[in-house]
Design an enzyme around this catalytic site. Structure first.
Site, PDB file in Angstrom:
ATOM      1  N   SER A  59       0.548   1.689 -54.675  1.00 47.18           N
ATOM      2  CA  SER A  59       1.439   1.219 -55.733  1.00 47.18           C
ATOM      3  C   SER A  59       2.803   1.902 -55.685  1.00 47.18           C
ATOM      4  O   SER A  59       2.949   3.006 -55.157  1.00 47.18           O
ATOM      5  CB  SER A  59       0.809   1.463 -57.098  1.00 47.18           C
ATOM      6  OG  SER A  59      -0.465   0.875 -57.162  1.00 47.18           O
TER       7      SER A  59
HETATM    8  N1  SAH Z   1      -4.117   2.708 -56.847  1.00 48.32           N
HETATM    9  C1  SAH Z   1      -3.907   2.417 -55.439  1.00 48.32           C
HETATM   10  C2  SAH Z   1      -3.354   1.040 -55.219  1.00 48.32           C
HETATM   11  C3  SAH Z   1      -4.455   0.079 -55.166  1.00 48.32           C
HETATM   12  S1  SAH Z   1      -4.151  -1.560 -54.610  1.00 48.32           S
HETATM   13  C4  SAH Z   1      -3.031   3.446 -54.778  1.00 48.32           C
HETATM   14  O1  SAH Z   1      -2.460   4.288 -55.472  1.00 48.32           O
HETATM   15  O2  SAH Z   1      -2.946   3.445 -53.550  1.00 48.32           O
HETATM   16  C5  SAH Z   1      -5.570  -2.302 -55.358  1.00 48.32           C
HETATM   17  C6  SAH Z   1      -6.912  -1.908 -54.782  1.00 48.32           C
HETATM   18  O3  SAH Z   1      -7.897  -2.548 -55.568  1.00 48.32           O
HETATM   19  C7  SAH Z   1      -7.154  -2.357 -53.348  1.00 48.32           C
HETATM   20  O4  SAH Z   1      -7.487  -1.254 -52.559  1.00 48.32           O
HETATM   21  C8  SAH Z   1      -8.342  -3.332 -53.458  1.00 48.32           C
HETATM   22  O5  SAH Z   1      -9.239  -3.261 -52.361  1.00 48.32           O
HETATM   23  C9  SAH Z   1      -8.984  -2.854 -54.730  1.00 48.32           C
HETATM   24  N2  SAH Z   1      -9.813  -3.841 -55.423  1.00 48.32           N
HETATM   25  C10 SAH Z   1      -9.625  -5.178 -55.541  1.00 48.32           C
HETATM   26  N3  SAH Z   1     -10.607  -5.732 -56.271  1.00 48.32           N
HETATM   27  C11 SAH Z   1     -11.442  -4.708 -56.633  1.00 48.32           C
HETATM   28  C12 SAH Z   1     -12.647  -4.647 -57.389  1.00 48.32           C
HETATM   29  N4  SAH Z   1     -13.203  -5.716 -57.947  1.00 48.32           N
HETATM   30  N5  SAH Z   1     -13.238  -3.426 -57.549  1.00 48.32           N
HETATM   31  C13 SAH Z   1     -12.689  -2.304 -57.012  1.00 48.32           C
HETATM   32  N6  SAH Z   1     -11.558  -2.325 -56.276  1.00 48.32           N
HETATM   33  C14 SAH Z   1     -10.942  -3.504 -56.087  1.00 48.32           C
END
Ligand code: SAH
Length: 208
Positions: A59
């Protein structure tokens, strides 16, 4: 001499509405480059989301900081993050709370993030593999829940796992071709009213 993360705080976060000193301190203390692949590291302090593995993103620092600030984490709080990705936001949150549970559905990302967090000494974070839309009942209720992927609506288990007085920050997809509405839900007994924060662009929350 200031570090790149301290410079980011001064130039990108303070001028754009991040005023909570604990959040600013946490952002200044987490080396974002450590959560990126070597070829992406030179972009670590640009204020934007960047590609990580599995077609996902780390993010944007300003969004991480504003989400944390909105959730107002306290040192005694237990927090849940949905969407570990690189582990960067979990690391920031871990500086602000007593304990962080972060859930990722992609095992490869979860494993990599857990390894990065362990290597950097963020030892109050637990990375779990699973569908974050179910929350993580084992350690509920949570004082803070941050969701880093956009859902069509707020998954009921996340509302159910929110402590009285707890804050849930989540991007809600309104329509396919518009930015998502970042919302904060606050539990007051049986009521969980929300307030809109600002438009955002997150990857979708995927089931399973
Ligand atoms: N907070 C992270 C950014 C995450 S991007 C950082 O600081 O790097 C969003 C993430 O959510 C992705 O890695 C994706 O694989 C995950 N994601 C998507 N759907 C999800 C679900 N149902 N349960 C858990 N993770 C999920």
């Amino acid at each position: 001499m200031s570090t790149p993360a301290q410079k980011m705080v001064a130039e990108q976060l303070r001028p754009h509405g991040v005023t909570d000193e604990r959040v600013l301190q946490a952002m200044a203390s987490v080396p974002r480059e450590e959560f990126l692949a070597p070829r992406m590291r030179r972009h670590a302090y640009e204020d934007r989301a960047l590609a990580i593995e599995c077609g996902q993103t780390i993010s944007q620092p300003l969004v991480v900081a504003l989400m944390a600030q909105a959730a107002a984490p306290q040192p005694i709080d237990i927090a849940l993050e949905v969407g570990t990705g690189s582990g960067y936001a979990a690391a920031v949150l871990s500086r602000l709370c007593r304990r962080v549970i972060t859930i990722e559905r992609e095992p490869a990302l979860a494993e990599h993030a857990a390894e990065t967090l362990r290597r950097l000494g963020f030892d109050n974070v637990v990375v779990a593999v699973g569908d974050g839309s179910l929350g993580w009942a084992a350690e509920a209720p949570y004082d803070v829940i941050l969701v880093a992927a956009a859902a069509r609506g707020v998954p009921q288990p996340l509302l159910d796992q929110l402590a009285d007085g707890g804050r849930l920050v989540i991007p809600v997809a309104i329509s396919a071709d518009a930015p998502q509405d970042l919302r904060i839900y606050t539990r007051h007994g049986d009521q969980v009213p929300y307030r809109s924060l600002f438009p955002v662009l997150f990857v979708p929350l995927r089931p399973g």
